[in-house]
Design a protein around this motif. Sequence first.
Motif, PDB file in Angstrom:
ATOM      1  N   ALA A  75      -7.248 -10.087 -15.293  1.00 51.76           N
ATOM      2  CA  ALA A  75      -7.378 -10.940 -14.104  1.00 51.76           C
ATOM      3  C   ALA A  75      -6.214 -10.739 -13.141  1.00 51.76           C
ATOM      4  CB  ALA A  75      -7.462 -12.403 -14.531  1.00 51.76           C
ATOM      5  N   GLY A  76      -5.006 -10.680 -13.669  1.00 44.96           N
ATOM      6  CA  GLY A  76      -3.835 -10.489 -12.817  1.00 44.96           C
ATOM      7  C   GLY A  76      -3.849  -9.167 -12.085  1.00 44.96           C
ATOM      8  N   SER A  77      -4.226  -8.102 -12.780  1.00 45.19           N
ATOM      9  CA  SER A  77      -4.290  -6.786 -12.138  1.00 45.19           C
ATOM     10  C   SER A  77      -5.388  -6.728 -11.096  1.00 45.19           C
ATOM     11  CB  SER A  77      -4.529  -5.690 -13.183  1.00 45.19           C
ATOM     12  OG  SER A  77      -3.414  -5.568 -14.018  1.00 45.19           O
ATOM     13  N   ALA A  78      -6.537  -7.318 -11.408  1.00 42.98           N
ATOM     14  CA  ALA A  78      -7.663  -7.272 -10.471  1.00 42.98           C
ATOM     15  C   ALA A  78      -7.354  -8.048  -9.201  1.00 42.98           C
ATOM     16  CB  ALA A  78      -8.917  -7.834 -11.134  1.00 42.98           C
ATOM     17  N   VAL A  79      -6.722  -9.198  -9.333  1.00 38.19           N
ATOM     18  CA  VAL A  79      -6.408  -9.999  -8.160  1.00 38.19           C
ATOM     19  C   VAL A  79      -5.380  -9.293  -7.278  1.00 38.19           C
ATOM     20  CG1 VAL A  79      -5.269 -12.147  -7.444  1.00 38.19           C
ATOM     21  CG2 VAL A  79      -7.029 -12.200  -9.187  1.00 38.19           C
ATOM     22  N   ALA A  80      -4.415  -8.636  -7.897  1.00 37.34           N
ATOM     23  CA  ALA A  80      -3.325  -8.043  -7.130  1.00 37.34           C
ATOM     24  C   ALA A  80      -3.634  -6.641  -6.612  1.00 37.34           C
ATOM     25  CB  ALA A  80      -2.067  -7.997  -7.994  1.00 37.34           C
ATOM     26  N   ALA A  81      -4.611  -5.958  -7.176  1.00 36.06           N
ATOM     27  CA  ALA A  81      -4.902  -4.583  -6.773  1.00 36.06           C
ATOM     28  C   ALA A  81      -5.638  -4.550  -5.433  1.00 36.06           C
ATOM     29  CB  ALA A  81      -5.759  -3.902  -7.838  1.00 36.06           C
ATOM     30  N   PRO A  82      -5.537  -3.433  -4.717  1.00 39.31           N
ATOM     31  CA  PRO A  82      -6.308  -3.297  -3.481  1.00 39.31           C
ATOM     32  C   PRO A  82      -7.803  -3.214  -3.770  1.00 39.31           C
ATOM     33  CG  PRO A  82      -5.020  -1.319  -3.896  1.00 39.31           C
ATOM     34  CD  PRO A  82      -4.661  -2.306  -4.940  1.00 39.31           C
ATOM     35  N   LYS A  83      -8.605  -3.480  -2.755  1.00 38.72           N
ATOM     36  CA  LYS A  83     -10.044  -3.634  -2.936  1.00 38.72           C
ATOM     37  C   LYS A  83     -10.703  -2.410  -3.577  1.00 38.72           C
ATOM     38  CE  LYS A  83     -14.052  -5.401  -0.575  1.00 38.72           C
ATOM     39  NZ  LYS A  83     -14.578  -5.941   0.666  1.00 38.72           N
ATOM     40  N   THR A  87     -11.478  -2.651 -10.197  1.00 37.63           N
ATOM     41  CA  THR A  87     -12.083  -2.489 -11.523  1.00 37.63           C
ATOM     42  C   THR A  87     -11.184  -1.690 -12.442  1.00 37.63           C
ATOM     43  OG1 THR A  87     -14.269  -2.580 -10.529  1.00 37.63           O
ATOM     44  CG2 THR A  87     -14.119  -1.651 -12.748  1.00 37.63           C
ATOM     45  N   GLU A  88     -10.673  -0.578 -11.946  1.00 33.66           N
ATOM     46  CA  GLU A  88      -9.809   0.275 -12.756  1.00 33.66           C
ATOM     47  C   GLU A  88      -8.510  -0.433 -13.121  1.00 33.66           C
ATOM     48  OE1 GLU A  88     -11.228   1.153  -9.898  1.00 33.66           O
ATOM     49  OE2 GLU A  88     -12.452   2.925 -10.302  1.00 33.66           O
ATOM     50  N   ALA A 123       2.243  -1.807 -17.097  1.00 33.88           N
ATOM     51  CA  ALA A 123       1.981  -0.370 -17.141  1.00 33.88           C
ATOM     52  C   ALA A 123       0.498  -0.072 -16.989  1.00 33.88           C
ATOM     53  CB  ALA A 123       2.503   0.212 -18.453  1.00 33.88           C
ATOM     54  N   GLY A 124      -0.333  -0.817 -17.695  1.00 41.60           N
ATOM     55  CA  GLY A 124      -1.776  -0.584 -17.616  1.00 41.60           C
ATOM     56  C   GLY A 124      -2.349  -0.879 -16.251  1.00 41.60           C
ATOM     57  N   GLY A 125      -1.901  -1.965 -15.623  1.00 42.41           N
ATOM     58  CA  GLY A 125      -2.374  -2.288 -14.279  1.00 42.41           C
ATOM     59  C   GLY A 125      -1.976  -1.234 -13.264  1.00 42.41           C
ATOM     60  N   ALA A 126      -0.752  -0.730 -13.381  1.00 44.00           N
ATOM     61  CA  ALA A 126      -0.291   0.302 -12.450  1.00 44.00           C
ATOM     62  C   ALA A 126      -1.049   1.607 -12.641  1.00 44.00           C
ATOM     63  CB  ALA A 126       1.208   0.536 -12.636  1.00 44.00           C
ATOM     64  N   VAL A 127      -1.222   2.008 -13.883  1.00 43.94           N
ATOM     65  CA  VAL A 127      -1.933   3.264 -14.153  1.00 43.94           C
ATOM     66  C   VAL A 127      -3.397   3.146 -13.755  1.00 43.94           C
ATOM     67  CG1 VAL A 127      -2.698   4.813 -15.993  1.00 43.94           C
ATOM     68  CG2 VAL A 127      -0.342   4.037 -15.937  1.00 43.94           C
ATOM     69  N   GLY A 128      -4.032   2.018 -14.071  1.00 48.32           N
ATOM     70  CA  GLY A 128      -5.423   1.821 -13.679  1.00 48.32           C
ATOM     71  C   GLY A 128      -5.601   1.809 -12.176  1.00 48.32           C
ATOM     72  N   ASN A 129      -4.691   1.158 -11.472  1.00 49.70           N
ATOM     73  CA  ASN A 129      -4.744   1.139 -10.015  1.00 49.70           C
ATOM     74  C   ASN A 129      -4.563   2.536  -9.453  1.00 49.70           C
ATOM     75  OD1 ASN A 129      -4.798   0.050  -7.377  1.00 49.70           O
ATOM     76  ND2 ASN A 129      -2.574  -0.007  -7.353  1.00 49.70           N
ATOM     77  N   ASN A 130      -3.654   3.281 -10.042  1.00 49.29           N
ATOM     78  CA  ASN A 130      -3.412   4.645  -9.591  1.00 49.29           C
ATOM     79  C   ASN A 130      -4.638   5.524  -9.815  1.00 49.29           C
ATOM     80  OD1 ASN A 130      -1.949   6.750  -8.501  1.00 49.29           O
ATOM     81  ND2 ASN A 130      -0.988   7.284 -10.438  1.00 49.29           N
ATOM     82  N   LEU A 131      -5.288   5.374 -10.954  1.00 47.06           N
ATOM     83  CA  LEU A 131      -6.498   6.155 -11.229  1.00 47.06           C
ATOM     84  C   LEU A 131      -7.628   5.766 -10.285  1.00 47.06           C
ATOM     85  CD1 LEU A 131      -6.564   6.189 -15.126  1.00 47.06           C
ATOM     86  CD2 LEU A 131      -6.043   8.086 -13.599  1.00 47.06           C
ATOM     87  N   GLY A 132      -7.716   4.499  -9.955  1.00 49.78           N
ATOM     88  CA  GLY A 132      -8.766   4.039  -9.055  1.00 49.78           C
ATOM     89  C   GLY A 132      -8.560   4.482  -7.627  1.00 49.78           C
ATOM     90  N   ASP A 134      -6.875   7.342  -6.738  1.00 53.79           N
ATOM     91  CA  ASP A 134      -6.627   8.776  -6.629  1.00 53.79           C
ATOM     92  C   ASP A 134      -7.647   9.493  -5.758  1.00 53.79           C
ATOM     93  OD1 ASP A 134      -4.274   9.146  -7.881  1.00 53.79           O
ATOM     94  OD2 ASP A 134      -5.119   9.755  -9.808  1.00 53.79           O
ATOM     95  N   ASP A 135      -8.931   9.297  -6.072  1.00 51.89           N
ATOM     96  CA  ASP A 135      -9.939  10.057  -5.350  1.00 51.89           C
ATOM     97  C   ASP A 135     -10.363   9.391  -4.056  1.00 51.89           C
ATOM     98  OD1 ASP A 135     -11.328   7.951  -6.405  1.00 51.89           O
ATOM     99  OD2 ASP A 135     -12.796   9.159  -7.486  1.00 51.89           O
ATOM    100  N   GLY A 136     -10.104   8.120  -3.903  1.00 48.97           N
ATOM    101  CA  GLY A 136     -10.479   7.425  -2.684  1.00 48.97           C
ATOM    102  C   GLY A 136     -11.965   7.156  -2.582  1.00 48.97           C
ATOM    103  N   HIS A 137     -12.748   7.509  -3.599  1.00 53.66           N
ATOM    104  CA  HIS A 137     -14.193   7.326  -3.572  1.00 53.66           C
ATOM    105  C   HIS A 137     -14.627   6.451  -4.731  1.00 53.66           C
ATOM    106  CE1 HIS A 137     -13.613  10.400  -0.749  1.00 53.66           C
ATOM    107  NE2 HIS A 137     -14.551  11.234  -1.069  1.00 53.66           N
ATOM    108  N   SER A 138     -13.895   5.404  -4.963  1.00 55.36           N
ATOM    109  CA  SER A 138     -14.240   4.515  -6.061  1.00 55.36           C
ATOM    110  C   SER A 138     -15.573   3.848  -5.785  1.00 55.36           C
ATOM    111  CB  SER A 138     -13.147   3.457  -6.218  1.00 55.36           C
ATOM    112  OG  SER A 138     -13.493   2.565  -7.225  1.00 55.36           O
ATOM    113  N   HIS A 139     -16.383   3.686  -6.818  1.00 48.47           N
ATOM    114  CA  HIS A 139     -17.703   3.101  -6.650  1.00 48.47           C
ATOM    115  C   HIS A 139     -17.682   1.591  -6.752  1.00 48.47           C
ATOM    116  CE1 HIS A 139     -19.782   6.904  -6.469  1.00 48.47           C
ATOM    117  NE2 HIS A 139     -19.105   7.315  -7.510  1.00 48.47           N
ATOM    118  N   SER A 140     -16.546   1.007  -7.045  1.00 48.84           N
ATOM    119  CA  SER A 140     -16.502  -0.436  -7.176  1.00 48.84           C
ATOM    120  C   SER A 140     -16.429  -1.083  -5.795  1.00 48.84           C
ATOM    121  CB  SER A 140     -15.296  -0.854  -8.012  1.00 48.84           C
ATOM    122  OG  SER A 140     -14.118  -0.414  -7.409  1.00 48.84           O
ATOM    123  N   GLY A 141     -17.451  -1.813  -5.457  1.00 50.36           N
ATOM    124  CA  GLY A 141     -17.449  -2.563  -4.220  1.00 50.36           C
ATOM    125  C   GLY A 141     -17.861  -1.789  -2.985  1.00 50.36           C
ATOM    126  N   SER A 142     -18.185  -0.523  -3.107  1.00 53.86           N
ATOM    127  CA  SER A 142     -18.569   0.232  -1.903  1.00 53.86           C
ATOM    128  C   SER A 142     -20.072   0.158  -1.714  1.00 53.86           C
ATOM    129  CB  SER A 142     -18.124   1.690  -2.028  1.00 53.86           C
ATOM    130  OG  SER A 142     -18.787   2.310  -3.096  1.00 53.86           O
TER     131      SER A 142
END
Length: 155
Positions: A75-83, A87-88, A123-132, A134-142
């Motif tokens: 929940a904390g990572s999802a709220v703080a991450a960019p749109k 998910t990642e 660490a997990g929130g940062a890495v997940g955000n970075n993976l999400g 990276d490509d700029g074409h995340s399918h979550s919310g688009s």
Amino acid sequence: MQPKIIGGESGSLKTRGLTLSAFVLAMLMAPVALASDNTDAAVGGGLGGVLGNVVGGKVGGSTGAAIGAGVGGAAGSAVAAPKGSRTEAAVGGGLGSAGGSVIGNSLGGSTGSAIGAGVGGAAGGAVGNNLGSDDGHSHSGSKHKHSNKHHNKHR
């Protein structure tokens, strides 16, 4: 006559060593968290993991602490991450917090569990955000808009 001290000295040394280890690990992970604007997701995952760990531990012991850390870190990572990468970041923060809670609990009890949940969630929130992001074409919310320019052509 000297009073017997049961576990007083060694318990505090164990806690100091665990705190120092967690601090060193956090310092090693900080460049990863700050490398590509992942600070918000890292802080959100860490704080959510610690809070969830403490609340879950009060309700359900070590199992509740791990579950609470996972839910709080996600929940904390999802709220703080960019749109584009929520998910990642949520998956990374949740898995990192839960894993950190379990490992920390085996090393240092409830205090180690909370520290592990915080470090793992960050660490997990940062890495997940970075993976999400990276490509700029995340399918979550688009949402894709389809053109209907031929819809009224054949009347």
